[in-house]
Design a protein around this motif. Structure first.
Motif, short mmCIF file in Angstrom:
data_model
loop_
_atom_site.label_atom_id
_atom_site.label_comp_id
_atom_site.label_asym_id
_atom_site.label_seq_id
_atom_site.Cartn_x
_atom_site.Cartn_y
_atom_site.Cartn_z
N UNK A 17 156.44 55.21 -0.01
CA UNK A 17 155.32 56.04 -0.12
C UNK A 17 154.65 55.82 1.47
N UNK A 18 154.71 54.59 1.89
CA UNK A 18 154.35 54.34 3.60
C UNK A 18 155.12 55.45 4.43
N UNK A 19 156.11 55.78 4.26
CA UNK A 19 157.04 56.53 5.24
C UNK A 19 156.72 57.85 4.92
N UNK A 20 156.70 58.18 3.70
CA UNK A 20 156.62 59.58 3.26
C UNK A 20 154.95 60.09 3.48
N UNK A 21 153.85 59.28 3.30
CA UNK A 21 152.82 59.60 3.70
C UNK A 21 152.23 58.87 4.66
N UNK A 22 152.43 58.84 6.00
CA UNK A 22 152.10 58.07 7.17
C UNK A 22 150.57 58.51 7.54
#
Length: 154
Positions: A17-22
């Motif tokens: 999720x940290x890569x998708x929602x940076x």
């Protein structure tokens, strides 16, 4: 080893999720406290924490004998914390809902605070391995609160 790899995969799913929602431009424009950790600290901290979280859960999942009393509750708490952990990033960075993310963070902190003694009673090392997580969540929660307070319009 299998339990560790399965739980590590669950942590990796949460991490995606940290890569998708940076953070991006929206986060950069927020009024953040001076004590906000540098960006590079977040992936380092979370990588370390996810390994510790998976290792702690694996120690509990593989208990045998009389120690298995309470394992169901412990693993249920583990599942709840990884679900809340996964939900925070899209709420904060994706939906830009600082207020809702703060509620998620408080719930996550409470679940992990309950997990520590539950895990400790079953396996002391498993409980100890969660302490850095609780510490980081305390910092993250304080940061989320300050950002919410400093940016009332979101």
């Amino acid at each position: 080893m299998t339990a560790f790899l399965v739980l590590l995969a669950a942590c990796a799913a949460a991490a995606t999720t940290g890569m998708i929602f940076s953070p991006g431009a929206w986060y950069d424009a927020l009024n953040r406290p001076a004590w906000t950790p540098p960006r590079w600290a977040f992936p380092v901290a979370w990588t370390t924490l996810y390994v510790l979280i998976a290792l702690s859960g694996a120690r509990i999942a593989t208990l045998t004998g009389p120690a298995i009393q309470g394992v169901g509750l412990a693993l249920s708490l583990w599942a709840l914390q990884i679900a809340l952990n996964t939900f925070w990033t899209p709420t904060f960075f994706g939906a830009h809902r600082i207020d809702v993310a703060l509620v998620v963070m408080v719930a996550l902190w409470i679940v992990v605070a309950v997990m520590v003694p539950v895990f400790w009673r079953l396996d002391r090392l498993a409980g100890l391995l969660l302490l850095p997580y609780l510490g980081w969540l305390s910092l993250a929660g304080a940061l989320n609160f300050q950002i919410w307070r400093n940016n009332p319009a979101g």
